[in-house]
Each structure stands twice: as structure tokens, then as C-alpha cells.
Design a protein around this motif. Sequence first.
Motif, PDB file in Angstrom:
ATOM      1  N   GLN A  28       0.827  -1.198   0.000  1.00 20.44           N
ATOM      2  CA  GLN A  28       0.000   0.000   0.000  1.00 20.44           C
ATOM      3  C   GLN A  28       0.871   1.261   0.000  1.00 20.44           C
ATOM      4  O   GLN A  28       0.557   2.230  -0.686  1.00 20.44           O
ATOM      5  CB  GLN A  28      -0.896   0.002   1.248  1.00 20.44           C
ATOM      6  CG  GLN A  28      -2.026  -0.992   1.203  1.00 20.44           C
ATOM      7  CD  GLN A  28      -3.257  -0.363   0.634  1.00 20.44           C
ATOM      8  OE1 GLN A  28      -3.725   0.661   1.101  1.00 20.44           O
ATOM      9  NE2 GLN A  28      -3.805  -0.967  -0.400  1.00 20.44           N
ATOM     10  N   ILE A  29       1.950   1.260   0.776  1.00 19.57           N
ATOM     11  CA  ILE A  29       2.861   2.411   0.830  1.00 19.57           C
ATOM     12  C   ILE A  29       3.465   2.655  -0.550  1.00 19.57           C
ATOM     13  O   ILE A  29       3.480   3.784  -1.046  1.00 19.57           O
ATOM     14  CB  ILE A  29       3.960   2.196   1.890  1.00 19.57           C
ATOM     15  CG1 ILE A  29       3.350   2.221   3.294  1.00 19.57           C
ATOM     16  CG2 ILE A  29       5.059   3.251   1.762  1.00 19.57           C
ATOM     17  CD1 ILE A  29       4.290   1.756   4.393  1.00 19.57           C
ATOM     18  N   ILE A  30       3.956   1.614  -1.178  1.00 19.72           N
ATOM     19  CA  ILE A  30       4.563   1.739  -2.511  1.00 19.72           C
ATOM     20  C   ILE A  30       3.523   2.229  -3.515  1.00 19.72           C
ATOM     21  O   ILE A  30       3.793   3.112  -4.329  1.00 19.72           O
ATOM     22  CB  ILE A  30       5.198   0.399  -2.950  1.00 19.72           C
ATOM     23  CG1 ILE A  30       6.405   0.077  -2.058  1.00 19.72           C
ATOM     24  CG2 ILE A  30       5.589   0.429  -4.429  1.00 19.72           C
ATOM     25  CD1 ILE A  30       6.913  -1.345  -2.178  1.00 19.72           C
ATOM     26  N   TYR A  31       2.331   1.677  -3.455  1.00 22.09           N
ATOM     27  CA  TYR A  31       1.244   2.089  -4.351  1.00 22.09           C
ATOM     28  C   TYR A  31       0.897   3.570  -4.131  1.00 22.09           C
ATOM     29  O   TYR A  31       0.761   4.340  -5.080  1.00 22.09           O
ATOM     30  CB  TYR A  31       0.027   1.189  -4.122  1.00 22.09           C
ATOM     31  CG  TYR A  31      -1.209   1.599  -4.872  1.00 22.09           C
ATOM     32  CD1 TYR A  31      -1.255   1.576  -6.262  1.00 22.09           C
ATOM     33  CD2 TYR A  31      -2.345   2.007  -4.181  1.00 22.09           C
ATOM     34  CE1 TYR A  31      -2.402   1.959  -6.948  1.00 22.09           C
ATOM     35  CE2 TYR A  31      -3.486   2.381  -4.859  1.00 22.09           C
ATOM     36  CZ  TYR A  31      -3.513   2.355  -6.242  1.00 22.09           C
ATOM     37  OH  TYR A  31      -4.640   2.730  -6.914  1.00 22.09           O
ATOM     38  N   PHE A  32       0.765   3.977  -2.873  1.00 24.25           N
ATOM     39  CA  PHE A  32       0.466   5.376  -2.551  1.00 24.25           C
ATOM     40  C   PHE A  32       1.537   6.303  -3.116  1.00 24.25           C
ATOM     41  O   PHE A  32       1.231   7.304  -3.769  1.00 24.25           O
ATOM     42  CB  PHE A  32       0.366   5.556  -1.027  1.00 24.25           C
ATOM     43  CG  PHE A  32       0.208   6.984  -0.600  1.00 24.25           C
ATOM     44  CD1 PHE A  32      -1.050   7.563  -0.527  1.00 24.25           C
ATOM     45  CD2 PHE A  32       1.308   7.766  -0.277  1.00 24.25           C
ATOM     46  CE1 PHE A  32      -1.207   8.895  -0.144  1.00 24.25           C
ATOM     47  CE2 PHE A  32       1.175   9.089   0.098  1.00 24.25           C
ATOM     48  CZ  PHE A  32      -0.093   9.656   0.173  1.00 24.25           C
ATOM     49  N   LEU A  33       2.812   5.971  -2.873  1.00 16.40           N
ATOM     50  CA  LEU A  33       3.906   6.818  -3.343  1.00 16.40           C
ATOM     51  C   LEU A  33       3.959   6.875  -4.869  1.00 16.40           C
ATOM     52  O   LEU A  33       4.321   7.899  -5.446  1.00 16.40           O
ATOM     53  CB  LEU A  33       5.233   6.356  -2.750  1.00 16.40           C
ATOM     54  CG  LEU A  33       5.335   6.531  -1.227  1.00 16.40           C
ATOM     55  CD1 LEU A  33       6.590   5.869  -0.688  1.00 16.40           C
ATOM     56  CD2 LEU A  33       5.266   7.996  -0.829  1.00 16.40           C
ATOM     57  N   LYS A  34       3.578   5.796  -5.532  1.00 17.85           N
ATOM     58  CA  LYS A  34       3.506   5.805  -6.994  1.00 17.85           C
ATOM     59  C   LYS A  34       2.385   6.733  -7.464  1.00 17.85           C
ATOM     60  O   LYS A  34       2.543   7.480  -8.426  1.00 17.85           O
ATOM     61  CB  LYS A  34       3.289   4.371  -7.507  1.00 17.85           C
ATOM     62  CG  LYS A  34       3.157   4.255  -9.001  1.00 17.85           C
ATOM     63  CD  LYS A  34       4.455   4.540  -9.700  1.00 17.85           C
ATOM     64  CE  LYS A  34       4.302   4.336 -11.200  1.00 17.85           C
ATOM     65  NZ  LYS A  34       5.328   5.007 -11.949  1.00 17.85           N
ATOM     66  N   LEU A  35       1.238   6.711  -6.759  1.00 20.52           N
ATOM     67  CA  LEU A  35       0.118   7.587  -7.124  1.00 20.52           C
ATOM     68  C   LEU A  35       0.501   9.060  -7.063  1.00 20.52           C
ATOM     69  O   LEU A  35       0.109   9.844  -7.917  1.00 20.52           O
ATOM     70  CB  LEU A  35      -1.072   7.362  -6.181  1.00 20.52           C
ATOM     71  CG  LEU A  35      -1.955   6.159  -6.390  1.00 20.52           C
ATOM     72  CD1 LEU A  35      -2.998   6.070  -5.286  1.00 20.52           C
ATOM     73  CD2 LEU A  35      -2.630   6.194  -7.747  1.00 20.52           C
ATOM     74  N   VAL A  36       1.254   9.448  -6.034  1.00 17.84           N
ATOM     75  CA  VAL A  36       1.543  10.873  -5.809  1.00 17.84           C
ATOM     76  C   VAL A  36       2.848  11.335  -6.454  1.00 17.84           C
ATOM     77  O   VAL A  36       3.129  12.527  -6.488  1.00 17.84           O
ATOM     78  CB  VAL A  36       1.557  11.210  -4.298  1.00 17.84           C
ATOM     79  CG1 VAL A  36       0.220  10.881  -3.656  1.00 17.84           C
ATOM     80  CG2 VAL A  36       2.700  10.521  -3.564  1.00 17.84           C
ATOM     81  N   SER A  37       3.643  10.418  -6.978  1.00 22.87           N
ATOM     82  CA  SER A  37       5.006  10.739  -7.429  1.00 22.87           C
ATOM     83  C   SER A  37       5.072  11.776  -8.554  1.00 22.87           C
ATOM     84  O   SER A  37       6.004  12.572  -8.602  1.00 22.87           O
ATOM     85  CB  SER A  37       5.740   9.462  -7.848  1.00 22.87           C
ATOM     86  OG  SER A  37       5.135   8.894  -8.988  1.00 22.87           O
TER      87      SER A  37
END
Length: 190
Positions: free
Chosen positions: A93-102
Motif C-alpha cells: 500500500q505504501i509503494i502504491y500510494f507513493l507511486k500515485l503521488v510521485s
Amino acid sequence: MITGLYQIWYPAGKKKLPFHFLNRYLNEEALSWWFQDDGHLKVVNGKMCKVILSTDSFSFEENNQLISLLFDKFGLLFKIDGQNRLILYDQFQIIYFLKLVSSWMNEAMIRKEAVELPPRPVSKRTTIYLPSTIFLKKPTAEINEKLNKLDTFICQEGKIVCHALLFKLFNRSCSTVSETNAYQIRIQDV
């Protein structure tokens, strides 16, 4: 414009989350700015441990509505911590979140960007838990066959899952499962 936004966010002079407004305008870019302003990525010994969104000034009920909104819009499974903030603990989830906002991260916010995870040895054998409605006669063969087909959902640069829809479908189907079957399998080398 600012007066109009003030009236939306501060009806009667007191801050209140305008969920009708958030439903319409909260997207990846807005989530990125929220994270950059009121968020934190906690990294311990090079490992991303949690994403925090400061929501301690909101009511518990508002935070629960925010959790539902973030799940519906992005498939993110936030929790509320003891300080009434929204928290992501799960690595995926953390990796997915950071990909969304990157895409919208400002270079001054590099401390909030994903850290490169050190490579870990990959076990060839693992246990996988599937809903009891899915029955496999030959778990290793059947799962490896599906994993080979999964490559169509993966970007070549970085091997990151590209389709948020796939992630949302997976989360929704997993969140409603109460009974599972465990299968020990061997993952084939790619």
C-alpha cells in the motif's frame, strides 16, 4: 475564488470537511499536495514503515469518511492511529500510494519520496492464501501459469503494477473474504 473555497471548507466559520467537494475534486494530484503539506513518510533503517496523513484536527467520524473515500477513489486502506491521523502500514500500500503521488512531488519534498528498497533473497517456496471459493488441484502449476500471464499488467520500467483498477479489484475481493485455503507453492524463475 478564495472566498468561495473558504465558504466550502468553513461553513459558519468552523472547518468542516466538504465530502461533496472532495468526491468531485480529490484526485492523485490533490492527494500529492495533501501528502506534501500534511503528510509524512516514516523510514527506519532504509525501510518505508508508514505513510501518515495529519488529520488530527478532523473529527473521528470525518476521518472514517475520509478512509472510505480514499478506499473508493484509490483502493487505499488507511487506518486511524492513536493521534487521530490516517496511517498506511502495509508495504504494498505504501509503494502504491507513493507511486500515485510521485508525478506531482516537488523536488523540495525528496524526503517524502519512495526509498529504494535493498534487494532481498526471494524464497522459492511460499504459502499463499486464497478465498475458499477458489479451489486448486495443482496449486504450483496453476499459480505459476497465472503469474506468467500477469506480465501483461506490469510496466517494464521498474516492474511496477500499472493498473490501479487491478489493485482496487484485488483489495475489494480480499476485504470481503472470511474463509481461505492455504496452498504451499514453488515460484518458477522468470
